[in-house]
Motif scaffolding. Structure first.
Motif, PDB file in Angstrom:
ATOM      1  N   VAL A 134       3.249  -2.843  -9.014  1.00 27.71           N
ATOM      2  CA  VAL A 134       2.863  -1.367  -8.764  1.00 27.71           C
ATOM      3  C   VAL A 134       3.261  -0.864  -7.518  1.00 27.71           C
ATOM      4  N   TYR A 135       3.392  -1.383  -6.520  1.00 25.47           N
ATOM      5  CA  TYR A 135       3.898  -0.758  -5.110  1.00 25.47           C
ATOM      6  C   TYR A 135       5.354  -0.554  -5.136  1.00 25.47           C
ATOM      7  N   ALA A 136       6.137  -1.386  -5.887  1.00 27.82           N
ATOM      8  CA  ALA A 136       7.585  -1.096  -6.081  1.00 27.82           C
ATOM      9  C   ALA A 136       7.622   0.074  -6.927  1.00 27.82           C
ATOM     10  N   ALA A 137       6.854   0.330  -8.124  1.00 28.92           N
ATOM     11  CA  ALA A 137       6.908   1.387  -8.830  1.00 28.92           C
ATOM     12  C   ALA A 137       6.562   2.339  -8.088  1.00 28.92           C
ATOM     13  N   LEU A 138       5.609   2.624  -7.231  1.00 31.18           N
ATOM     14  CA  LEU A 138       5.385   3.979  -6.390  1.00 31.18           C
ATOM     15  C   LEU A 138       6.566   4.140  -5.788  1.00 31.18           C
TER      16      LEU A 138
END
Length: 287
Positions: free
Chosen positions: A24-28
């Motif tokens: 999720v962090y990478a997606a953001l």
């Protein structure tokens, strides 16, 4: 559009994030800012997992909620995020080490000095050697291959009583050691593997095994007459050492090293008394 690689997710997990948090962090970072539904569409993971990860990333300071309705999240910069994670790791490591050392003292109090500890691998042995030398307060007595020499340079000029035998075939090492270990209580002998093989070849059983000796692995270290670490001079796929604070083990190791020291000094005296040119296989660096 770039994809989120398994290597990135693995690295973030090592730094302390869960797999979902990492993704999720990478997606953001990839989306710059996004609603939960956009993250779900990109990653293809469940809605509860995404919402839980967004909330936890917000709590960790790795993402910020920039809009309430609809909820929009933005990742903080990767540089700051990695620093936060590494600082957290460092604090956790310090705390864990303190607690583990306390447990170790409780478990082995009164018994540790009687134990022999096996240590495996160059990295673990180098760490142990460095620790012993950093904490040395009075004396260091060692017979070492020149592969360990960089670790031992730290004891030069510290006012310690130093007896050091260095096994090397490097013709330039004598001058370096002479410059480095020049204190009043620092004595160094340089010798070659060939010289140390001489007493071994007098034993028929050992003479048959000379091909298995690797003096490039040799280490016998005694610090403050309180702890001994030994790595045998043998061929091995995994460097292995034995460490002990047992008084008998320490004294036996020191006695063995003293015999080597005295043998080398006697050979030097005999050679000098003949008036012959000094054999380059063995050089004394102390008066």
């Amino acid at each position: 559009m770039m994809t989120i690689t398994p290597a990135l997710v693995k690295a973030l997990k090592v730094l302390g994030l869960s797999e979902y948090q990492a993704k999720v962090y990478a997606a953001l970072v990839l989306l710059d800012q996004a609603q939960a539904k956009e993250v779900i569409e990109l990653l293809g993971i469940s809605k509860p997992s995404v919402y839980e990860s967004l909330d936890s990333l917000d709590d960790l300071g790795l993402a910020v909620r920039i809009s309430a309705k609809p909820a929009v999240f933005q990742a903080i910069s990767p540089e700051i995020a990695v620093k936060i994670l590494m600082d957290t790791h460092t604090r956790a490591g310090t705390s864990a080490l303190t607690e583990l050392q306390a447990l170790q003292q409780q478990t082995f109090s009164g018994r540790r000095s009687g134990r022999l500890w096996a240590m495996y691998g160059k990295e673990n042995l180098d760490y142990k050697i460095d620790e012993m030398l950093r904490e040395a307060k009075e004396s260091v007595f060692a017979v070492i291959s020149d592969r360990y020499l960089d670790l031992f340079k730290q004891i030069a000029g510290r006012g310690l009583q130093v007896w050091l035998v260095v096994i090397s075939e490097d013709p330039e090492i004598e001058e370096e050691l002479h410059t480095l270990f020049c204190g009043d209580h620092e004595e160094v002998l340089v010798t070659s593997p060939m010289v140390l093989m001489i007493p071994l070849t007098t034993d028929p059983d050992l003479a048959e095994m000379t091909d298995e000796f690797r003096f490039s692995n040799q280490l016998d270290l005694i610090v403050d007459d309180a702890e001994a670490l030994s790595v045998p001079p043998i061929e091995t796929d995994l460097l292995t050492g034995l460490d002990s604070q047992n008084r008998t083990v320490v004294l036996l190791a020191k006695n063995r090293n003293m015999m080597i020291w005295q043998m080398l000094q006697q050979m030097v005296k005999e050679e000098l008394s003949t008036g012959d040119d000094r054999d380059e296989s063995m050089s004394p660096l102390s008066d």
